[in-house]
Enzyme design. Structure first.
Site, PDB file in Angstrom:
ATOM      1  N   ASP A  55       0.832  -1.201   0.000  1.00  0.00           N
ATOM      2  CA  ASP A  55       0.000   0.000   0.000  1.00  0.00           C
ATOM      3  C   ASP A  55       0.868   1.253   0.000  1.00  0.00           C
ATOM      4  O   ASP A  55       0.703   2.159  -0.816  1.00  0.00           O
ATOM      5  CB  ASP A  55      -0.892   0.002   1.248  1.00  0.00           C
ATOM      6  CG  ASP A  55      -2.372   0.006   0.917  1.00  0.00           C
ATOM      7  OD1 ASP A  55      -2.740   0.574  -0.121  1.00  0.00           O
ATOM      8  OD2 ASP A  55      -3.157  -0.536   1.695  1.00  0.00           O
ATOM      9  N   GLU A  78      -5.046   7.504   0.077  1.00  0.00           N
ATOM     10  CA  GLU A  78      -5.553   6.736   1.205  1.00  0.00           C
ATOM     11  C   GLU A  78      -4.593   6.747   2.383  1.00  0.00           C
ATOM     12  O   GLU A  78      -5.008   6.729   3.539  1.00  0.00           O
ATOM     13  CB  GLU A  78      -5.835   5.293   0.781  1.00  0.00           C
ATOM     14  CG  GLU A  78      -6.465   4.470   1.887  1.00  0.00           C
ATOM     15  CD  GLU A  78      -6.810   3.059   1.465  1.00  0.00           C
ATOM     16  OE1 GLU A  78      -7.632   2.437   2.139  1.00  0.00           O
ATOM     17  OE2 GLU A  78      -6.266   2.588   0.459  1.00  0.00           O
ATOM     18  N   ASP A 150      -5.763   5.198  -4.788  1.00  0.00           N
ATOM     19  CA  ASP A 150      -6.037   4.072  -3.894  1.00  0.00           C
ATOM     20  C   ASP A 150      -5.023   3.002  -4.281  1.00  0.00           C
ATOM     21  O   ASP A 150      -5.219   2.275  -5.254  1.00  0.00           O
ATOM     22  CB  ASP A 150      -7.461   3.565  -4.064  1.00  0.00           C
ATOM     23  CG  ASP A 150      -7.875   2.619  -2.935  1.00  0.00           C
ATOM     24  OD1 ASP A 150      -6.979   2.165  -2.192  1.00  0.00           O
ATOM     25  OD2 ASP A 150      -9.073   2.342  -2.794  1.00  0.00           O
ATOM     26  N   ILE A 152      -3.878   0.086  -3.049  1.00  0.00           N
ATOM     27  CA  ILE A 152      -4.385  -1.295  -3.086  1.00  0.00           C
ATOM     28  C   ILE A 152      -5.823  -1.251  -2.605  1.00  0.00           C
ATOM     29  O   ILE A 152      -6.096  -1.208  -1.416  1.00  0.00           O
ATOM     30  CB  ILE A 152      -3.560  -2.258  -2.216  1.00  0.00           C
ATOM     31  CG1 ILE A 152      -2.119  -2.376  -2.724  1.00  0.00           C
ATOM     32  CG2 ILE A 152      -4.216  -3.643  -2.203  1.00  0.00           C
ATOM     33  CD1 ILE A 152      -1.249  -3.319  -1.897  1.00  0.00           C
ATOM     34  N   ASP A 153      -6.737  -1.248  -3.555  1.00  0.00           N
ATOM     35  CA  ASP A 153      -8.156  -1.291  -3.225  1.00  0.00           C
ATOM     36  C   ASP A 153      -8.572  -2.760  -3.162  1.00  0.00           C
ATOM     37  O   ASP A 153      -8.291  -3.532  -4.077  1.00  0.00           O
ATOM     38  CB  ASP A 153      -8.960  -0.562  -4.304  1.00  0.00           C
ATOM     39  CG  ASP A 153     -10.441  -0.543  -4.009  1.00  0.00           C
ATOM     40  OD1 ASP A 153     -10.792  -0.312  -2.836  1.00  0.00           O
ATOM     41  OD2 ASP A 153     -11.240  -0.754  -4.935  1.00  0.00           O
ATOM     42  N   THR A 155      -8.105  -4.750   0.027  1.00  0.00           N
ATOM     43  CA  THR A 155      -6.970  -5.310   0.764  1.00  0.00           C
ATOM     44  C   THR A 155      -7.156  -6.788   1.075  1.00  0.00           C
ATOM     45  O   THR A 155      -6.222  -7.583   0.955  1.00  0.00           O
ATOM     46  CB  THR A 155      -6.753  -4.529   2.077  1.00  0.00           C
ATOM     47  OG1 THR A 155      -6.586  -3.142   1.762  1.00  0.00           O
ATOM     48  CG2 THR A 155      -5.544  -5.026   2.814  1.00  0.00           C
ATOM     49  N   ASP A 297     -12.502   5.441  -3.737  1.00  0.00           N
ATOM     50  CA  ASP A 297     -13.102   4.126  -3.949  1.00  0.00           C
ATOM     51  C   ASP A 297     -14.076   4.087  -5.123  1.00  0.00           C
ATOM     52  O   ASP A 297     -14.485   2.996  -5.540  1.00  0.00           O
ATOM     53  CB  ASP A 297     -13.848   3.671  -2.688  1.00  0.00           C
ATOM     54  CG  ASP A 297     -12.905   3.202  -1.594  1.00  0.00           C
ATOM     55  OD1 ASP A 297     -11.862   2.627  -1.924  1.00  0.00           O
ATOM     56  OD2 ASP A 297     -13.221   3.420  -0.409  1.00  0.00           O
TER      57      ASP A 297
END
Length: 359
Positions: A55, A78, A150, A152-153, A155, A297
């Protein structure tokens, strides 16, 4: 007319090139992190959700490239580097710097430009990478240019080795103008699940939605949503019931007469799948009071669907408002569907909400 078309085609061309390069590199980085580290090195956020070193490394990579290409543009990201700047974060910090620099100095490939601070010999210092992460602290708003990241959307999907996404968008005066979603584990063709994996979806407002492979020749294929009827729909929804109410979705499906089972996956990969016709409807229904959807998101995915011929609204039928800050404000859910069925879906959502309120 020809001049107008040429101008439209050039709109955000440089932003598109840089963001595609950044997402492609971040996808390679996160895939490497999963294979090497994900089972052993995680950081726990205040909300207890797992956040991997990938991330932070991916946000550092993308943000550092954006800083080189568009130094005046703020970023709504994020992550922030607060936990990495203290002595207790030293080991994690060192690994993040190592991983980010591995991605930064990787050889240039088709679509890359060394002027963006990537390629051999362009490693960054620890301070530069921490500052790059913290560029994501912008509070958003109604006016001006700003990027969302984002890194790593999805997780939990990432940790399971399933679907996750690297997501970047550009907003101008609260309207999404560019959206890119990289899905390292997503088959290029869902009808051939054992075939090549690794899809990137990209859209610029007014220019359509395209899919291309993460690796290899960067051949782009335009994708559009097929015409569904309510009886032929299948829904796309989150794996985690905590993210979107499965029971509400089931009620809505019953109202519409949907008989196909839902396709469940983590992350904004669902938006890409919707845009290319793997499902006809994406629902993200509220699961409780107080939760606020983050703009990163939904900004990239909403544009993909719109440019593929779909409609994205909240459960009231209102467009998503990306000018409220870092969130979409009060949670009214998200409905994304083809233009032929969106009004029927909206009516079913409202009927289901009314039935639920009477229980």
């Amino acid at each position: 007319m020809l001049l107008r078309f040429a101008s439209m085609a050039q709109s955000f061309a440089q932003e598109r090139r840089l963001a595609l390069s950044a997402v492609r590199r971040a996808c390679a980085l996160t895939d490497s992190v999963f294979n090497k580290l994900v089972k052993n090195e995680t950081l726990t956020k205040g909300d207890k959700s797992p956040v991997t070193v990938g991330d932070y490394a991916a946000q550092a990579l993308i943000s550092s490239m954006l800083a080189r290409g568009f130094p005046d543009d703020p970023i709504v990201g994020e992550e922030d580097a607060k936990d990495l700047r203290v002595e207790e974060g030293r080991a994690l910090r060192e690994r993040i710097v190592e991983l980010a620099n591995e991605a930064i100095v990787a050889p240039l490939v088709e679509g890359d430009d060394g002027a963006w601070g990537i390629g051999p010999g362009q490693a960054k210092t620890t301070a530069e990478l921490l500052d790059a992460i913290d560029r994501g602290n912008h509070e958003g708003g109604r006016t001006g240019r700003m990027w969302t990241i984002d890194p790593i959307d999805g997780t939990k999907g990432f940790l399971r080795g399933e679907q996750y996404a690297v997501c970047v968008s550009l907003l101008v005066d609260a309207q999404v103008q560019l959206g890119i979603i990289g899905c390292p584990n997503l088959p290029l063709d869902m009808s051939n699940p054992d075939g090549p994996r690794g899809s990137i979806f990209v859209a610029v407002r007014g220019q359509g939605c395209y899919q291309l492979p993460i690796t290899g020749p960067q051949t782009e294929t335009r994708v559009t949503m097929p015409a569904f009827t309510p009886s032929t729909l299948n829904t796309l929804e989150s794996v985690e019931a905590a993210h979107s109410s499965h029971s509400t979705t089931e009620t809505i499906s019953n109202v519409l007469g949907i008989t196909k089972p839902p396709l469940r996956m983590d992350s904004q990969a669902k938006y890409g799948c919707l845009a290319r016709g793997d499902g006809g409807l994406y629902l993200r229904m509220p699961t409780g009071v107080g939760y606020r959807e983050k703009i990163w998101d939904h900004a990239p995915g909403s544009l993909l669907v719109e440019e593929a011929g779909g409609i994205v609204t909240d459960s009231r039928g209102q467009p998503l408002d990306f000018g409220l800050g870092r969130t979409l404000g009060e949670n009214f859910g998200v409905i994304a569907a083809g233009k032929e069925v969106h009004s029927a879906v909206l009516a079913a959502v409202q009927q289901a909400a009314s039935t639920k309120a009477k229980v």
